[in-house]
Design a protein around this motif. Structure first.
Motif, PDB file in Angstrom:
ATOM      1  N   ILE A  14       0.808  -1.215   0.000  1.00  0.00           N
ATOM      2  CA  ILE A  14       0.000   0.000   0.000  1.00  0.00           C
ATOM      3  C   ILE A  14       0.845   1.270   0.000  1.00  0.00           C
ATOM      4  N   ALA A  15       2.170   1.147   0.096  1.00  0.00           N
ATOM      5  CA  ALA A  15       3.047   2.317   0.049  1.00  0.00           C
ATOM      6  C   ALA A  15       4.426   1.888  -0.417  1.00  0.00           C
ATOM      7  N   GLY A  16       5.124   2.784  -1.103  1.00  0.00           N
ATOM      8  CA  GLY A  16       6.480   2.510  -1.550  1.00  0.00           C
ATOM      9  C   GLY A  16       6.568   2.297  -3.042  1.00  0.00           C
ATOM     10  N   LYS A  17       7.730   1.863  -3.496  1.00  0.00           N
ATOM     11  CA  LYS A  17       7.977   1.760  -4.939  1.00  0.00           C
ATOM     12  C   LYS A  17       7.161   0.646  -5.606  1.00  0.00           C
ATOM     13  N   ASP A  18       6.728  -0.338  -4.845  1.00  0.00           N
ATOM     14  CA  ASP A  18       5.935  -1.440  -5.389  1.00  0.00           C
ATOM     15  C   ASP A  18       4.450  -1.296  -5.054  1.00  0.00           C
ATOM     16  N   LYS A  19       3.994  -0.082  -4.812  1.00  0.00           N
ATOM     17  CA  LYS A  19       2.608   0.151  -4.417  1.00  0.00           C
ATOM     18  C   LYS A  19       1.635  -0.429  -5.440  1.00  0.00           C
ATOM     19  N   GLY A  20       0.634  -1.160  -4.935  1.00  0.00           N
ATOM     20  CA  GLY A  20      -0.385  -1.753  -5.790  1.00  0.00           C
ATOM     21  C   GLY A  20      -0.091  -3.182  -6.216  1.00  0.00           C
ATOM     22  N   LYS A  21       1.134  -3.640  -6.015  1.00  0.00           N
ATOM     23  CA  LYS A  21       1.490  -5.008  -6.416  1.00  0.00           C
ATOM     24  C   LYS A  21       1.126  -5.984  -5.301  1.00  0.00           C
ATOM     25  N   TYR A  36       8.844 -10.246   3.848  1.00  0.00           N
ATOM     26  CA  TYR A  36       9.498 -10.459   2.560  1.00  0.00           C
ATOM     27  C   TYR A  36       8.456 -11.069   1.640  1.00  0.00           C
ATOM     28  N   VAL A  37       8.140 -10.348   0.555  1.00  0.00           N
ATOM     29  CA  VAL A  37       7.069 -10.751  -0.352  1.00  0.00           C
ATOM     30  C   VAL A  37       7.681 -11.237  -1.660  1.00  0.00           C
ATOM     31  N   GLU A  38       7.167 -12.350  -2.152  1.00  0.00           N
ATOM     32  CA  GLU A  38       7.680 -12.990  -3.350  1.00  0.00           C
ATOM     33  C   GLU A  38       7.621 -12.046  -4.556  1.00  0.00           C
ATOM     34  N   GLY A  39       8.793 -11.776  -5.144  1.00  0.00           N
ATOM     35  CA  GLY A  39       8.875 -10.977  -6.360  1.00  0.00           C
ATOM     36  C   GLY A  39       8.791  -9.471  -6.163  1.00  0.00           C
ATOM     37  N   LEU A  40       8.734  -8.989  -4.925  1.00  0.00           N
ATOM     38  CA  LEU A  40       8.609  -7.553  -4.683  1.00  0.00           C
ATOM     39  C   LEU A  40       9.829  -7.024  -3.930  1.00  0.00           C
ATOM     40  N   ASN A  41      10.098  -5.730  -4.111  1.00  0.00           N
ATOM     41  CA  ASN A  41      11.233  -5.040  -3.489  1.00  0.00           C
ATOM     42  C   ASN A  41      12.532  -5.797  -3.765  1.00  0.00           C
ATOM     43  N   ILE A  42      12.787  -6.061  -5.048  1.00  0.00           N
ATOM     44  CA  ILE A  42      13.975  -6.809  -5.449  1.00  0.00           C
ATOM     45  C   ILE A  42      15.216  -5.947  -5.241  1.00  0.00           C
ATOM     46  N   GLU A  64      14.618 -10.841  -2.765  1.00  0.00           N
ATOM     47  CA  GLU A  64      13.609  -9.970  -2.185  1.00  0.00           C
ATOM     48  C   GLU A  64      14.172  -9.231  -0.983  1.00  0.00           C
ATOM     49  N   GLY A  65      13.843  -7.961  -0.870  1.00  0.00           N
ATOM     50  CA  GLY A  65      14.213  -7.175   0.292  1.00  0.00           C
ATOM     51  C   GLY A  65      13.020  -7.061   1.221  1.00  0.00           C
ATOM     52  N   GLY A  66      13.271  -6.611   2.423  1.00  0.00           N
ATOM     53  CA  GLY A  66      12.196  -6.489   3.406  1.00  0.00           C
ATOM     54  C   GLY A  66      11.319  -5.278   3.155  1.00  0.00           C
ATOM     55  N   ILE A  67      10.052  -5.408   3.487  1.00  0.00           N
ATOM     56  CA  ILE A  67       9.088  -4.311   3.416  1.00  0.00           C
ATOM     57  C   ILE A  67       8.513  -4.157   4.818  1.00  0.00           C
ATOM     58  N   HIS A  68       8.411  -2.923   5.281  1.00  0.00           N
ATOM     59  CA  HIS A  68       7.862  -2.707   6.619  1.00  0.00           C
ATOM     60  C   HIS A  68       6.414  -3.183   6.646  1.00  0.00           C
TER      61      HIS A  68
END
Length: 106
Positions: A14-21, A36-42, A64-68
């Motif tokens: 819901i926020a950040g560079k991958d918003k909506g994915k 850590y979400v599959e395929g996001l925040n690479i 994958e990198g961590g997302i808060h």
């Protein structure tokens, strides 16, 4: 505090560079409030091969990198839209409940 988002949950950013994915949660780090979400925040890491390990390859590794945790929302199992999570106690057991539709998650 109960685990609101767990491994294998479907979430939307819901926020950040991958918003909506959307994606599936691979790993949760409650101490750091990260998921850590599959395929996001690479992210890319430059890695040197380790001589003692034959499976260790060198080069640029993408992972994958961590997302808060505050930047992701659980997807409602009914209509696949973002929802908040509530806790319902039934016969002494705790269940996660989607606030949007009221359906149990698990």
């Amino acid at each position: 505090m109960p685990a609101r988002i767990r491994r294998d949950d479907e979430v939307i950013v819901i926020a950040g560079k991958d918003k909506g994915k959307t994606g599936r949660v691979l790993r949760v780090e409650p101490d750091n409030d990260r998921v850590y979400v599959e395929g996001l925040n690479i992210i890319k890491r430059h890695q040197r091969p380790t001589p003692g390990r034959p499976d260790s390859v060198g080069g640029v590794i993408e992972r994958e990198g961590g997302i808060h945790v505050s930047n992701v929302a659980l997807l409602d199992p009914k209509d696949k839209k973002p929802t908040r999570i509530g806790i319902e106690i039934h016969e002494g057991r705790r269940f996660r409940v989607a606030r949007r539709s009221g359906t149990r998650i698990d």
